[in-house]
Design a protein around this motif. Structure first.
Motif, PDB file in Angstrom:
ATOM      1  N   UNK A   1      -0.219 -64.393   9.561  1.00  0.00           N
ATOM      2  CA  UNK A   1       0.202 -63.524   8.385  1.00  0.00           C
ATOM      3  C   UNK A   1      -1.518 -63.323   7.833  1.00  0.00           C
ATOM      4  N   UNK A   2      -0.968 -62.320   6.826  1.00  0.00           N
ATOM      5  CA  UNK A   2      -2.689 -61.501   6.792  1.00  0.00           C
ATOM      6  C   UNK A   2      -2.507 -61.393   5.154  1.00  0.00           C
ATOM      7  N   UNK A   3      -4.022 -60.583   4.817  1.00  0.00           N
ATOM      8  CA  UNK A   3      -3.853 -59.719   3.013  1.00  0.00           C
ATOM      9  C   UNK A   3      -4.440 -58.721   3.354  1.00  0.00           C
ATOM     10  N   UNK A   4      -3.397 -57.658   3.115  1.00  0.00           N
ATOM     11  CA  UNK A   4      -4.427 -55.977   3.269  1.00  0.00           C
ATOM     12  C   UNK A   4      -4.224 -55.533   1.358  1.00  0.00           C
ATOM     13  N   UNK A   5      -4.608 -54.536   1.274  1.00  0.00           N
ATOM     14  CA  UNK A   5      -4.169 -54.222  -0.243  1.00  0.00           C
ATOM     15  C   UNK A   5      -2.897 -53.415   0.063  1.00  0.00           C
ATOM     16  N   UNK A   6      -2.098 -53.170  -1.393  1.00  0.00           N
ATOM     17  CA  UNK A   6      -1.048 -52.434  -1.161  1.00  0.00           C
ATOM     18  C   UNK A   6      -1.323 -50.936   0.084  1.00  0.00           C
ATOM     19  N   UNK A   7      -2.354 -49.962  -0.625  1.00  0.00           N
ATOM     20  CA  UNK A   7      -1.799 -49.144  -0.309  1.00  0.00           C
ATOM     21  C   UNK A   7      -1.921 -49.136   1.473  1.00  0.00           C
ATOM     22  N   UNK A   8      -2.358 -49.910   1.940  1.00  0.00           N
ATOM     23  CA  UNK A   8      -2.659 -50.455   2.888  1.00  0.00           C
ATOM     24  C   UNK A   8      -1.918 -50.523   3.908  1.00  0.00           C
ATOM     25  N   UNK A   9      -0.944 -51.343   3.458  1.00  0.00           N
ATOM     26  CA  UNK A   9       0.133 -52.433   3.681  1.00  0.00           C
ATOM     27  C   UNK A   9       1.835 -51.619   3.943  1.00  0.00           C
ATOM     28  N   UNK A  10       1.237 -50.127   2.794  1.00  0.00           N
ATOM     29  CA  UNK A  10       2.562 -49.487   2.612  1.00  0.00           C
ATOM     30  C   UNK A  10       2.457 -47.390   3.503  1.00  0.00           C
ATOM     31  N   UNK A  11       0.897 -47.508   3.524  1.00  0.00           N
ATOM     32  CA  UNK A  11       0.653 -45.868   4.438  1.00  0.00           C
ATOM     33  C   UNK A  11       1.567 -46.156   5.874  1.00  0.00           C
ATOM     34  N   UNK A  12       1.348 -47.700   6.251  1.00  0.00           N
ATOM     35  CA  UNK A  12       1.572 -47.700   8.176  1.00  0.00           C
ATOM     36  C   UNK A  12       0.815 -47.158   9.039  1.00  0.00           C
ATOM     37  N   UNK A  13      -0.238 -46.723   8.449  1.00  0.00           N
ATOM     38  CA  UNK A  13      -1.564 -46.335   9.119  1.00  0.00           C
ATOM     39  C   UNK A  13      -1.871 -46.537  10.618  1.00  0.00           C
ATOM     40  N   UNK A  14      -1.678 -47.634  11.228  1.00  0.00           N
ATOM     41  CA  UNK A  14      -2.131 -48.333  12.518  1.00  0.00           C
ATOM     42  C   UNK A  14      -0.322 -47.705  12.937  1.00  0.00           C
ATOM     43  N   UNK A  15       0.288 -47.724  12.397  1.00  0.00           N
ATOM     44  CA  UNK A  15       1.290 -47.750  14.006  1.00  0.00           C
ATOM     45  C   UNK A  15       2.041 -49.214  13.618  1.00  0.00           C
ATOM     46  N   UNK A  16       1.804 -49.939  12.950  1.00  0.00           N
ATOM     47  CA  UNK A  16       2.706 -51.282  13.442  1.00  0.00           C
ATOM     48  C   UNK A  16       3.852 -51.499  12.491  1.00  0.00           C
ATOM     49  N   UNK A  17       4.776 -51.973  12.718  1.00  0.00           N
ATOM     50  CA  UNK A  17       5.765 -52.610  11.943  1.00  0.00           C
ATOM     51  C   UNK A  17       5.245 -53.730  10.806  1.00  0.00           C
ATOM     52  N   UNK A  18       4.701 -53.276  10.135  1.00  0.00           N
ATOM     53  CA  UNK A  18       4.121 -55.057   8.885  1.00  0.00           C
ATOM     54  C   UNK A  18       5.232 -54.954   8.130  1.00  0.00           C
ATOM     55  N   UNK A  19       5.594 -55.486   7.196  1.00  0.00           N
ATOM     56  CA  UNK A  19       5.421 -55.563   6.461  1.00  0.00           C
ATOM     57  C   UNK A  19       5.312 -56.719   5.300  1.00  0.00           C
ATOM     58  N   UNK A  20       5.439 -55.793   4.428  1.00  0.00           N
ATOM     59  CA  UNK A  20       4.797 -57.518   2.746  1.00  0.00           C
ATOM     60  C   UNK A  20       5.853 -57.972   2.119  1.00  0.00           C
ATOM     61  N   UNK A  21       4.921 -59.080   2.188  1.00  0.00           N
ATOM     62  CA  UNK A  21       5.998 -60.230   1.986  1.00  0.00           C
ATOM     63  C   UNK A  21       6.509 -60.368  -0.111  1.00  0.00           C
ATOM     64  N   UNK A  22       7.577 -61.061  -0.012  1.00  0.00           N
ATOM     65  CA  UNK A  22       8.222 -61.142  -1.103  1.00  0.00           C
ATOM     66  C   UNK A  22       7.554 -61.642  -2.167  1.00  0.00           C
TER      67      UNK A  22
END
Length: 288
Positions: free
Chosen positions: A219-240
């Motif tokens: 797990x890790x921590x990102x900003x909300x905008x960085x997580x949702x833009x999927x900038x690095x083409x990685x299949x990343x999900x924001x945990x609920x």
């Protein structure tokens, strides 16, 4: 210095000393290896550099008014700023003003503040530091961008209906280096968990972090905008999971008293519009 100016070294020394004498403050000090600037001399050099930069901008503004050029925009960007947002603003700017020159420098907060004070960049965009800001700089908020916990989409917690603190404590984590605001947020989270989790990777590279997330169950921590833009083409999900993160505002930092040119104002307007669009999309996603 004399060679770069194309004059004799004694002439340069004499001019420098005359300048120092006229100001009646020490600008230089002599060392065994030569001469260097005093603290006052360094401050004067910085102010002169900014003054020359602003004179250049004034000339560009006059040329633009005469239809002889579009001008130049030089700005700094913090690593956590969503690049897709800036790319859209730059694309719109180039369509409106095809002749404009845009220069973007990505760097740490400390280095960008030095560049801003030196006049190397006209403004910086990224997370604001708040109350500790110096009097010679001005911050303007664009949008709130809280932290979120992220994992690869196939992670079991990404599909969980409810996540407990004990679930977070059992996971391995990827963390940023000490000194970054995100590091402080991660440490505050760890302090409230029943057991301190294991940090298996420390990296300042967002590309490395997201790639490691995609290949592991960390797990890790990102900003909300960085997580949702999927900038690095990685299949990343924001945990609920909703956590009491400290407020995180993204905005612009400028020199106090800075007067933007027409072209700079237009670009900042486009950036604000893109931020509003992204913020509306984030709100809609959370509501859904």
């Amino acid at each position: 210095a004399a060679r770069s100016l194309g004059i004799a070294e004694p002439t340069l020394h004499r001019t420098a000393r005359d300048f120092e004498s006229g100001l009646k403050v020490p600008l230089y000090r002599r060392h065994l290896r030569g001469m260097t600037a005093t603290e006052l001399g360094t401050q004067l050099a910085i102010r002169l550099r900014v003054a020359l930069r602003e004179i250049d901008q004034a000339l560009a503004e006059i040329a633009n008014a005469r239809g002889l050029g579009e001008g130049r925009i030089a700005f700094g960007c913090l690593p956590m700023m969503p690049k897709q947002l800036l790319a859209r603003a730059i694309g719109r700017m180039l369509r409106l003003h095809p002749g404009v020159e845009i220069e973007m420098e990505e760097d740490s907060h400390d280095n960008l503040m030095i560049a801003l004070r030196n006049g190397t960049v006209d403004f910086a965009i990224g997370a604001l530091r708040g109350g500790g800001m110096a009097l010679d700089l001005v911050e303007t908020a664009l949008f709130e961008d809280p932290y979120v916990i992220v994992a690869r989409s196939a992670h079991k917690l990404a599909r969980a209906a409810h996540i407990k603190d004990t679930d977070l404590a059992r996971q391995h984590w990827i963390i940023p280096p000490r000194g970054m605001p995100r590091y402080a947020a991660v440490q505050a989270l760890f302090a409230r968990l029943p057991k301190r989790p294991d940090a298996v990777l420390e990296t300042s590279s967002l590309a490395m972090m997201t790639s490691a997330l995609a290949e592991s169950d960390c797990l890790s921590v990102l900003s909300r905008s960085q997580a949702h833009t999927n900038e690095f083409n990685a299949n990343i999900a924001v945990l609920p999971i909703d956590l009491p993160w400290p407020q995180r505002l993204v905005g612009t930092t400028t020199r106090a008293g800075w007067l933007p040119t027409r072209i700079q104002r237009r670009f900042l307007t486009l950036v604000r519009q893109e931020c509003q669009t992204m913020n509306s999309a984030e709100s809609a996603r959370e509501f859904a």
